[in-house]
Scaffold this active site. Sequence first.
Site, PDB file in Angstrom:
ATOM      1  N   TYR A 170       1.467 -33.400   0.058  1.00  0.00           N
ATOM      2  CA  TYR A 170       0.306 -32.617  -0.392  1.00  0.00           C
ATOM      3  C   TYR A 170      -0.584 -33.435  -1.326  1.00  0.00           C
ATOM      4  O   TYR A 170      -0.546 -33.260  -2.542  1.00  0.00           O
ATOM      5  CB  TYR A 170       0.842 -31.357  -1.105  1.00  0.00           C
ATOM      6  CG  TYR A 170      -0.173 -30.268  -1.403  1.00  0.00           C
ATOM      7  CD1 TYR A 170      -0.997 -29.756  -0.396  1.00  0.00           C
ATOM      8  CD2 TYR A 170      -0.295 -29.715  -2.674  1.00  0.00           C
ATOM      9  CE1 TYR A 170      -1.902 -28.735  -0.665  1.00  0.00           C
ATOM     10  CE2 TYR A 170      -1.197 -28.694  -2.960  1.00  0.00           C
ATOM     11  CZ  TYR A 170      -1.995 -28.212  -1.943  1.00  0.00           C
ATOM     12  OH  TYR A 170      -2.889 -27.194  -2.202  1.00  0.00           O
ATOM     13  N   ARG A 203      -8.583 -32.465  -1.461  1.00  0.00           N
ATOM     14  CA  ARG A 203      -7.609 -31.408  -1.182  1.00  0.00           C
ATOM     15  C   ARG A 203      -8.141 -30.020  -1.549  1.00  0.00           C
ATOM     16  O   ARG A 203      -8.876 -29.879  -2.507  1.00  0.00           O
ATOM     17  CB  ARG A 203      -6.328 -31.695  -1.985  1.00  0.00           C
ATOM     18  CG  ARG A 203      -5.131 -30.901  -1.534  1.00  0.00           C
ATOM     19  CD  ARG A 203      -3.899 -31.269  -2.316  1.00  0.00           C
ATOM     20  NE  ARG A 203      -3.955 -30.780  -3.688  1.00  0.00           N
ATOM     21  CZ  ARG A 203      -3.128 -31.184  -4.656  1.00  0.00           C
ATOM     22  NH1 ARG A 203      -2.204 -32.093  -4.411  1.00  0.00           N
ATOM     23  NH2 ARG A 203      -3.229 -30.678  -5.864  1.00  0.00           N
ATOM     24  N   ASP A 204      -7.712 -29.025  -0.761  1.00  0.00           N
ATOM     25  CA  ASP A 204      -8.037 -27.611  -1.024  1.00  0.00           C
ATOM     26  C   ASP A 204      -9.553 -27.395  -0.975  1.00  0.00           C
ATOM     27  O   ASP A 204     -10.152 -26.804  -1.875  1.00  0.00           O
ATOM     28  CB  ASP A 204      -7.468 -27.198  -2.393  1.00  0.00           C
ATOM     29  CG  ASP A 204      -7.222 -25.696  -2.516  1.00  0.00           C
ATOM     30  OD1 ASP A 204      -7.179 -25.010  -1.469  1.00  0.00           O
ATOM     31  OD2 ASP A 204      -7.070 -25.211  -3.650  1.00  0.00           O
ATOM     32  N   ASP A 222      -2.545 -25.892   4.311  1.00  0.00           N
ATOM     33  CA  ASP A 222      -3.944 -25.406   4.365  1.00  0.00           C
ATOM     34  C   ASP A 222      -4.974 -26.395   4.918  1.00  0.00           C
ATOM     35  O   ASP A 222      -6.108 -25.998   5.174  1.00  0.00           O
ATOM     36  CB  ASP A 222      -4.457 -24.954   2.980  1.00  0.00           C
ATOM     37  CG  ASP A 222      -3.652 -23.801   2.404  1.00  0.00           C
ATOM     38  OD1 ASP A 222      -2.743 -23.296   3.095  1.00  0.00           O
ATOM     39  OD2 ASP A 222      -3.943 -23.405   1.262  1.00  0.00           O
ATOM     40  N   ASP A 247      -0.116 -20.177  -8.687  1.00  0.00           N
ATOM     41  CA  ASP A 247      -1.028 -20.571  -7.597  1.00  0.00           C
ATOM     42  C   ASP A 247      -2.358 -21.072  -8.134  1.00  0.00           C
ATOM     43  O   ASP A 247      -3.119 -21.723  -7.409  1.00  0.00           O
ATOM     44  CB  ASP A 247      -1.316 -19.375  -6.687  1.00  0.00           C
ATOM     45  CG  ASP A 247      -0.070 -18.864  -6.015  1.00  0.00           C
ATOM     46  OD1 ASP A 247       0.671 -19.685  -5.437  1.00  0.00           O
ATOM     47  OD2 ASP A 247       0.189 -17.649  -6.076  1.00  0.00           O
TER      48      ASP A 247
HETATM   49  C1  BGC Z   1      -0.212 -26.750  -6.587  1.00  0.00           C
HETATM   50  C2  BGC Z   1       0.737 -27.904  -6.692  1.00  0.00           C
HETATM   51  C3  BGC Z   1       2.151 -27.391  -6.840  1.00  0.00           C
HETATM   52  C4  BGC Z   1       2.487 -26.415  -5.730  1.00  0.00           C
HETATM   53  C5  BGC Z   1       3.843 -25.783  -5.893  1.00  0.00           C
HETATM   54  C6  BGC Z   1       0.207 -25.805  -5.474  1.00  0.00           C
HETATM   55  O1  BGC Z   1      -0.597 -24.684  -5.486  1.00  0.00           O
HETATM   56  O2  BGC Z   1      -1.510 -27.211  -6.363  1.00  0.00           O
HETATM   57  O3  BGC Z   1       0.395 -28.694  -7.791  1.00  0.00           O
HETATM   58  O4  BGC Z   1       3.058 -28.457  -6.830  1.00  0.00           O
HETATM   59  O5  BGC Z   1       1.527 -25.372  -5.697  1.00  0.00           O
HETATM   60  O6  BGC Z   1       3.907 -24.919  -6.975  1.00  0.00           O
END
Ligand code: BGC
Length: 389
Positions: free
Chosen positions: A111, A116-117, A162, A344
């Site tokens: 990830y 990202r996102d 995502d 989140d």
């Molecule tokens: C965050 C990450 C995190 C993951 C698990 C994601 O929403 O961006 O930094 O490691 O959640 O909690």
Amino acid sequence: MKTSTSILALATLASALPSQSVNKRACTSAVKLSGSENVFKSYTLHANSFYKAEVAEAVKNLSDKSLATAAAKVGNVGSFLWLDTIANIEKLKTELATDIPCKNILGLVIYDLPGRDCAAKASNGELAVGEINKYKTQYIDVIAGILKAHPNQAFALIIEPDSLPNLVTNIDETACQQSKSGYEEGVAYALKTLNLPNVVMYVDAGHGGWLGWNDNLKPGAEGLAKVYKAAGSPSQVRGISTNIAGWNAFDLTPGEFSKATDAQWNKAQNEKLYTELFGAALKTAGHPNHAIVDTGRNAVTGLRKEWGHWCNVKGAGFGVRPTSSTGAELVDAFVWGKPGGESDGTSDTSATRYDSFCGNDDAFKPSPEAGQWNQAYFEQLLKNAKPAF
Ligand code: BGC
């Protein structure tokens, strides 16, 4: 004389380092996995030391001490370890220095794509759009090197939650347009480079309320297949991950949003239906179609005002524990993808990564930055767990 002293000093130092410790429970020969079998039938998802430590700390800080016995059990649940920054690759090294039993599979979430996102803010990452070479050489190549150096250890990877779904439904947003080529190139590179005998991979496919809409099934499946084929159709890709950090029930009938005015346009009213419908579309598009489904936080339904609400849903509870007994042909396992208790996204409206979804009425407040521990939310998940701990 000088040489022998320094060798001795080095040897003493080495024996003190955790990376030199011998995992007495490790497999004694190379692990051989394959995308054509359900590895969760023979391996247990490992309860990693990072989630264990978070939960152990949470047990100390409980506001309701009567929860202590139940809370302590949560740390023994297998879950995925998120490698969400280049620096956090260190976590993988640390974990591999612990005693992981031979029949445990270590779950990792890949990830860190550039940009990202792209359709939200809460999980924007460290790499900017365009930093694809950094992603390849400082992130994917480094992880691949570590996985190669541990041929006796089994790994299950969730690839970039995502990312490809965003390219299907959010391509009208500038940030997603800018991220598109990097996402496709990055995911293809990850699939190709991490295609090792001791690894199985599941590419993220969002959830039923995302790519499950009639109009999204085909483009969604084709979007994943395009990247999979660009990677050379890697043998260790088993299929998809769904509901990662999500809230959908697996087999609730009628589905949670089946009374919504637009329900007629989406037949994937629960994740079981989604894996069947999207699975069929994947097959047509030429992409492996087995699935793992996140059940970490999906115990309680009827909490979200809208299906698309994703941030720290208020009233949620821990769901079914990881298992390969899913009762669904295409579903290899229920897993805990999101470590329950980690946020989140922040509810602090002044934060750079504040996303308005985390300010919704149905979002729990206050909540810290994405990935940070939220003690009150953990206690809520525990109280509402089904089955109970
Ligand atoms: C965050 C990450 C995190 C993951 C698990 C994601 O929403 O961006 O930094 O490691 O959640 O909690």
